[in-house]
Design a protein around this motif. Structure first.
Motif, PDB file in Angstrom:
ATOM      1  N   UNK A 167       0.959  -1.064  -0.110  1.00 23.48           N
ATOM      2  CA  UNK A 167       0.001  -0.106  -0.021  1.00 23.48           C
ATOM      3  C   UNK A 167       0.820   1.203   0.016  1.00 23.48           C
ATOM      4  N   UNK A 168       0.571   1.989  -0.958  1.00 24.89           N
ATOM      5  CA  UNK A 168       1.193   3.481  -0.814  1.00 24.89           C
ATOM      6  C   UNK A 168       0.023   4.383  -0.533  1.00 24.89           C
ATOM      7  N   UNK A 169       0.058   5.168   0.511  1.00 22.34           N
ATOM      8  CA  UNK A 169      -0.989   5.977   0.923  1.00 22.34           C
ATOM      9  C   UNK A 169      -0.247   7.378   0.909  1.00 22.34           C
ATOM     10  N   UNK A 170      -1.010   8.420   0.336  1.00 21.49           N
ATOM     11  CA  UNK A 170      -0.433   9.690   0.293  1.00 21.49           C
ATOM     12  C   UNK A 170      -1.323  10.588   1.271  1.00 21.49           C
ATOM     13  N   UNK A 171      -2.682  10.197   1.626  1.00 23.78           N
ATOM     14  CA  UNK A 171      -3.419  10.663   2.328  1.00 23.78           C
ATOM     15  C   UNK A 171      -4.271   9.801   3.207  1.00 23.78           C
ATOM     16  N   UNK A 172      -4.525  10.027   4.499  1.00 17.64           N
ATOM     17  CA  UNK A 172      -5.173   8.964   5.208  1.00 17.64           C
ATOM     18  C   UNK A 172      -6.839   9.656   5.351  1.00 17.64           C
TER      19      UNK A 172
ATOM     20  N   UNK B 180       0.880  17.323  -0.776  1.00 15.86           N
ATOM     21  CA  UNK B 180       1.087  15.909  -0.415  1.00 15.86           C
ATOM     22  C   UNK B 180       0.495  14.928  -1.288  1.00 15.86           C
ATOM     23  N   UNK B 181      -0.425  15.605  -2.227  1.00 13.61           N
ATOM     24  CA  UNK B 181      -1.258  14.556  -3.019  1.00 13.61           C
ATOM     25  C   UNK B 181      -1.077  14.693  -4.716  1.00 13.61           C
ATOM     26  N   UNK B 182      -1.319  13.802  -5.247  1.00 16.16           N
ATOM     27  CA  UNK B 182      -1.222  14.188  -6.798  1.00 16.16           C
ATOM     28  C   UNK B 182      -2.242  15.231  -7.255  1.00 16.16           C
ATOM     29  N   UNK B 183      -1.862  16.224  -7.593  1.00 14.20           N
ATOM     30  CA  UNK B 183      -2.688  17.318  -7.880  1.00 14.20           C
ATOM     31  C   UNK B 183      -3.327  17.628  -9.341  1.00 14.20           C
ATOM     32  N   UNK B 184      -2.567  16.771 -10.083  1.00 18.61           N
ATOM     33  CA  UNK B 184      -2.856  16.660 -11.439  1.00 18.61           C
ATOM     34  C   UNK B 184      -2.772  15.088 -12.033  1.00 18.61           C
TER      35      UNK B 184
ATOM     36  N   UNK C 231      -5.629  10.027  -2.276  1.00 15.96           N
ATOM     37  CA  UNK C 231      -5.158   9.193  -3.285  1.00 15.96           C
ATOM     38  C   UNK C 231      -4.575   7.874  -2.704  1.00 15.96           C
ATOM     39  N   UNK C 232      -4.892   6.965  -3.139  1.00 15.33           N
ATOM     40  CA  UNK C 232      -4.348   5.730  -2.545  1.00 15.33           C
ATOM     41  C   UNK C 232      -3.831   4.548  -3.794  1.00 15.33           C
ATOM     42  N   UNK C 233      -2.991   3.709  -3.560  1.00 18.49           N
ATOM     43  CA  UNK C 233      -2.408   2.908  -4.561  1.00 18.49           C
ATOM     44  C   UNK C 233      -1.834   1.654  -3.841  1.00 18.49           C
ATOM     45  N   UNK C 234      -2.798   0.532  -3.967  1.00 21.65           N
ATOM     46  CA  UNK C 234      -2.696  -0.809  -3.654  1.00 21.65           C
ATOM     47  C   UNK C 234      -2.096  -1.684  -4.694  1.00 21.65           C
TER      48      UNK C 234
ATOM     49  N   UNK D  52      -3.974  -3.883  -9.486  1.00 21.98           N
ATOM     50  CA  UNK D  52      -3.728  -2.557  -9.065  1.00 21.98           C
ATOM     51  C   UNK D  52      -4.982  -1.693  -8.424  1.00 21.98           C
ATOM     52  N   UNK D  53      -5.028  -1.341  -7.283  1.00 15.73           N
ATOM     53  CA  UNK D  53      -6.249  -0.799  -6.695  1.00 15.73           C
ATOM     54  C   UNK D  53      -5.957   0.740  -6.581  1.00 15.73           C
ATOM     55  N   UNK D  54      -6.634   1.425  -7.422  1.00 19.73           N
ATOM     56  CA  UNK D  54      -6.535   2.990  -7.257  1.00 19.73           C
ATOM     57  C   UNK D  54      -7.886   3.490  -6.788  1.00 19.73           C
ATOM     58  N   UNK D  55      -7.574   4.258  -5.657  1.00 20.18           N
ATOM     59  CA  UNK D  55      -8.586   5.071  -4.923  1.00 20.18           C
ATOM     60  C   UNK D  55      -8.195   6.625  -4.968  1.00 20.18           C
ATOM     61  N   UNK D  56      -9.423   7.198  -5.684  1.00 22.25           N
ATOM     62  CA  UNK D  56      -9.063   8.778  -5.639  1.00 22.25           C
ATOM     63  C   UNK D  56     -10.553   9.331  -5.104  1.00 22.25           C
TER      64      UNK D  56
END
Length: 144
Positions: free
Chosen positions: A4-9, A19-23, A75-78, A84-88
């Motif tokens: 899991x790579x989490x950029x935001x909880x 701290x997040x992907x803005x684009x 934004x999360x990537x697992x 690949x699980x992408x959550x926006x």
């Protein structure tokens, strides 16, 4: 094994955009990096065409969050053996809908293709409301 790579909880307060992907391009680079790390370690079989699908889904989710949801708030990537699980996440409570490609007069609509693309390429798609408002859309795209 799951990474899991989490950029935001989602449970914590919203963090500033830096701290997040803005684009969409930022989101794609994050997904590319995470998938490449897993493929390099040979823990997950990766297919170039499948990676293209993941990146397109990522672009569409990020673009829709910006255009219709007021921006990316999470934004999360697992990555695991299932894909690949992408959550926006975004600030809108509105559920995505697929619009007809033409309007009632028969004229082609601009846009409106992103959500059908996500639903076509992803094996699983879910939309969940967030406790503080907004939503999180999660799409799982197989890697092989």
């Amino acid at each position: 094994m799951r990474e899991t790579r989490r950029t935001h909880s989602p449970a914590g307060p919203r963090e500033p955009c830096w701290s997040l992907p803005c684009r969409p391009a930022d989101a794609r680079r994050t997904v590319e990096r995470v998938v490449a790390e897993r493929c390099r370690n040979r823990a997950i079989p990766c297919d170039d065409d499948a990676l293209d699908d993941v990146l397109l889904v990522t672009s569409e989710l990020a673009t829709n969050a910006i255009l219709h949801g007021g921006g990316i708030t999470g934004f999360d990537v697992d990555v695991d053996i299932s894909g690949v699980r992408v959550s926006v996440s975004d600030g809108s409570d509105d559920i995505p809908v697929a619009e007809a490609p033409v309007d009632e007069r028969g004229r082609n609509r601009l846009g409106g293709r992103g959500w059908p693309i996500v639903c076509l390429l992803a094996r699983d798609v879910s939309v969940a409301g967030l406790p503080r408002g907004g939503k999180r859309i999660t799409a799982v795209v197989p890697l092989g």
